[in-house]
Design a protein around this motif. Structure first.
Motif, mmCIF file in Angstrom:
data_model
loop_
_atom_site.group_PDB
_atom_site.id
_atom_site.type_symbol
_atom_site.label_atom_id
_atom_site.label_comp_id
_atom_site.label_asym_id
_atom_site.label_seq_id
_atom_site.Cartn_x
_atom_site.Cartn_y
_atom_site.Cartn_z
ATOM 1 N N PRO A 239 34.999 -43.204 -5.763
ATOM 2 C CA PRO A 239 34.427 -42.521 -6.927
ATOM 3 C C PRO A 239 32.987 -42.910 -7.262
ATOM 4 O O PRO A 239 32.285 -42.164 -7.899
ATOM 5 N N LEU A 240 32.519 -44.069 -6.844
ATOM 6 C CA LEU A 240 31.243 -44.558 -7.367
ATOM 7 C C LEU A 240 30.058 -44.282 -6.457
ATOM 8 O O LEU A 240 28.952 -44.756 -6.704
ATOM 9 N N LEU A 241 30.257 -43.498 -5.422
ATOM 10 C CA LEU A 241 29.163 -43.268 -4.478
ATOM 11 C C LEU A 241 28.063 -42.430 -5.108
ATOM 12 O O LEU A 241 28.303 -41.598 -5.973
ATOM 13 N N GLU A 242 26.846 -42.670 -4.616
ATOM 14 C CA GLU A 242 25.694 -41.896 -5.064
ATOM 15 C C GLU A 242 25.015 -41.353 -3.813
ATOM 16 O O GLU A 242 24.601 -42.120 -2.947
ATOM 17 N N TRP A 243 24.925 -40.027 -3.734
ATOM 18 C CA TRP A 243 24.403 -39.382 -2.527
ATOM 19 C C TRP A 243 23.023 -38.807 -2.781
ATOM 20 O O TRP A 243 22.822 -38.039 -3.726
ATOM 21 N N HIS A 244 22.095 -39.145 -1.876
ATOM 22 C CA HIS A 244 20.710 -38.695 -1.992
ATOM 23 C C HIS A 244 20.372 -37.771 -0.827
ATOM 24 O O HIS A 244 20.537 -38.171 0.334
ATOM 25 N N CYS A 245 19.879 -36.609 -1.128
ATOM 26 C CA CYS A 245 19.362 -35.732 -0.080
ATOM 27 C C CYS A 245 17.910 -36.125 0.174
ATOM 28 O O CYS A 245 17.085 -36.085 -0.740
ATOM 29 N N GLN B 19 15.428 -36.136 -3.013
ATOM 30 C CA GLN B 19 14.133 -36.848 -3.002
ATOM 31 C C GLN B 19 13.052 -36.076 -2.258
ATOM 32 O O GLN B 19 11.923 -36.556 -2.158
ATOM 33 N N SER B 20 13.411 -34.951 -1.682
ATOM 34 C CA SER B 20 12.537 -34.305 -0.703
ATOM 35 C C SER B 20 12.098 -32.921 -1.160
ATOM 36 O O SER B 20 12.028 -32.000 -0.368
ATOM 37 N N VAL B 21 11.758 -32.791 -2.434
ATOM 38 C CA VAL B 21 11.300 -31.506 -2.959
ATOM 39 C C VAL B 21 9.780 -31.537 -3.057
ATOM 40 O O VAL B 21 9.208 -32.496 -3.582
ATOM 41 N N ASP B 22 9.148 -30.492 -2.522
ATOM 42 C CA ASP B 22 7.685 -30.434 -2.615
ATOM 43 C C ASP B 22 7.166 -29.067 -3.040
ATOM 44 O O ASP B 22 5.975 -28.798 -2.953
ATOM 45 N N LEU C 291 15.782 -36.169 -9.433
ATOM 46 C CA LEU C 291 14.772 -35.619 -8.535
ATOM 47 C C LEU C 291 13.622 -36.593 -8.267
ATOM 48 O O LEU C 291 13.085 -37.203 -9.186
ATOM 49 N N CYS C 292 13.263 -36.706 -6.974
ATOM 50 C CA CYS C 292 11.971 -37.289 -6.617
ATOM 51 C C CYS C 292 11.166 -36.210 -5.906
ATOM 52 O O CYS C 292 11.711 -35.452 -5.106
ATOM 53 N N ARG D 200 12.796 -38.369 -11.555
ATOM 54 C CA ARG D 200 12.932 -39.828 -11.502
ATOM 55 C C ARG D 200 11.765 -40.502 -10.797
ATOM 56 O O ARG D 200 11.521 -41.687 -11.000
ATOM 57 N N GLY D 201 11.074 -39.744 -9.929
ATOM 58 C CA GLY D 201 9.979 -40.428 -9.248
ATOM 59 C C GLY D 201 9.394 -39.685 -8.075
ATOM 60 O O GLY D 201 9.471 -38.459 -7.989
ATOM 61 N N LEU D 202 8.795 -40.472 -7.188
ATOM 62 C CA LEU D 202 8.107 -39.943 -6.011
ATOM 63 C C LEU D 202 8.714 -40.559 -4.752
ATOM 64 O O LEU D 202 9.223 -41.679 -4.772
#
Ligand SMILES: *Cc1c(COP(=O)(O)O)cnc(C)c1O
Length: 228
Positions: free
Chosen positions: A71-77, A97-100, A121-122, A157-159
């Motif tokens: 349950p506690l996983l955090e998935w980042h694209c 993290q990969s939006v431009d 979002l980064c 959230r950042g870059l």
């Protein structure tokens, strides 16, 4: 095997933080599991790792579904997001993290299901003008941020940066420091009600340089899971 590699990576992070006079708690480790199977991810989970990064969206979604019992996983694209993949990202990932581009951000916001928290979002920035061509240029970043912060279902959230491989530590630090300066400049500009807290930079080869230059999240694949 994965447990011992993970512990070696954690030691590298602590040593890099110590060398830079930084609190080890100020740098998060994202385990990049692209091309590795559910079993490899499960081994990392057993060793206490909960945040994972995936480059290929369909492959990532399969793993997210297969590993739902944790349950506690955090998935980042962390890979390129085309328009026809935004729905999958919005419905399954916790972070992207990969939006431009604004168009992609708009689709992600529209498609984020109401029962989920906002998508974290980064924005990917091309700091060194490198050949990978992905990433907004530093000049265009402020304008993109001004639009992205209006989107209701995203939380900035950042870059994130993926510089070209550097020939040595000093060169790597120079590029990473530019990213850090840009990050600080955005936070100082006063556009954001909540300042960004994530500067995602550094991989297996350059995590020490990234940490020395102010990274708050390193994305490590090879050193944890092995060669691809
Ligand atoms: C593959 C990848 C990583 C991890 O790279 P390693 O060199 O294997 O640590 C990090 N970030 C992104 C965006 C990647 O595609």
């Amino acid at each position: 095997m994965i447990a011992s590699r993970l512990s070696t990576v954690r030691d590298r992070l602590s040593a890099a933080c110590k060398a830079a006079g930084r609190d080890p708690a100020s740098v998060r480790l994202l385990a990049v599991s692209k091309t590795f199977g559910d079993d490899a991810v499960a081994q990392a989970i057993a060793a206490g790792q909960l945040a994972f990064g995936e480059n290929y969206i369909a492959e990532g979604v399969e793993k997210i579904i297969a590993l739902r019992q944790y349950p506690l996983l955090e998935w980042h694209c962390i890979g390129p997001v085309q328009s026809n993949k935004t729905r999958l990202v919005a419905e399954h990932f916790d972070w992207v993290q990969s939006v431009d581009r604004l168009k992609i951000a708009q689709r992600l916001s529209e498609q984020r299901p109401p029962h989920l928290p906002p998508l974290q979002l980064c924005l990917q920035v091309n700091v060194d003008g490198g050949a990978n061509k992905s990433g907004v240029t530093p000049d265009e970043l402020m304008a993109l941020i001004q639009e992205v912060i209006k989107l209701p279902r995203l939380r900035l959230r950042g870059l994130m940066t993926i510089p070209e491989p550097a020939i040595d530590f000093a060169t790597a630090c120079a590029v990473h420091s530019e990213a850090r300066a840009l990050f600080d400049k955005v936070n100082r500009a006063g556009l954001l009600t909540e300042p960004m807290d994530t500067l995602s930079m550094g991989m297996t080869a350059d995590l020490e340089a990234a940490i020395a230059s102010g990274s708050s999240m390193v994305r490590v694949g090879t050193a944890i899971f092995g060669g691809r």
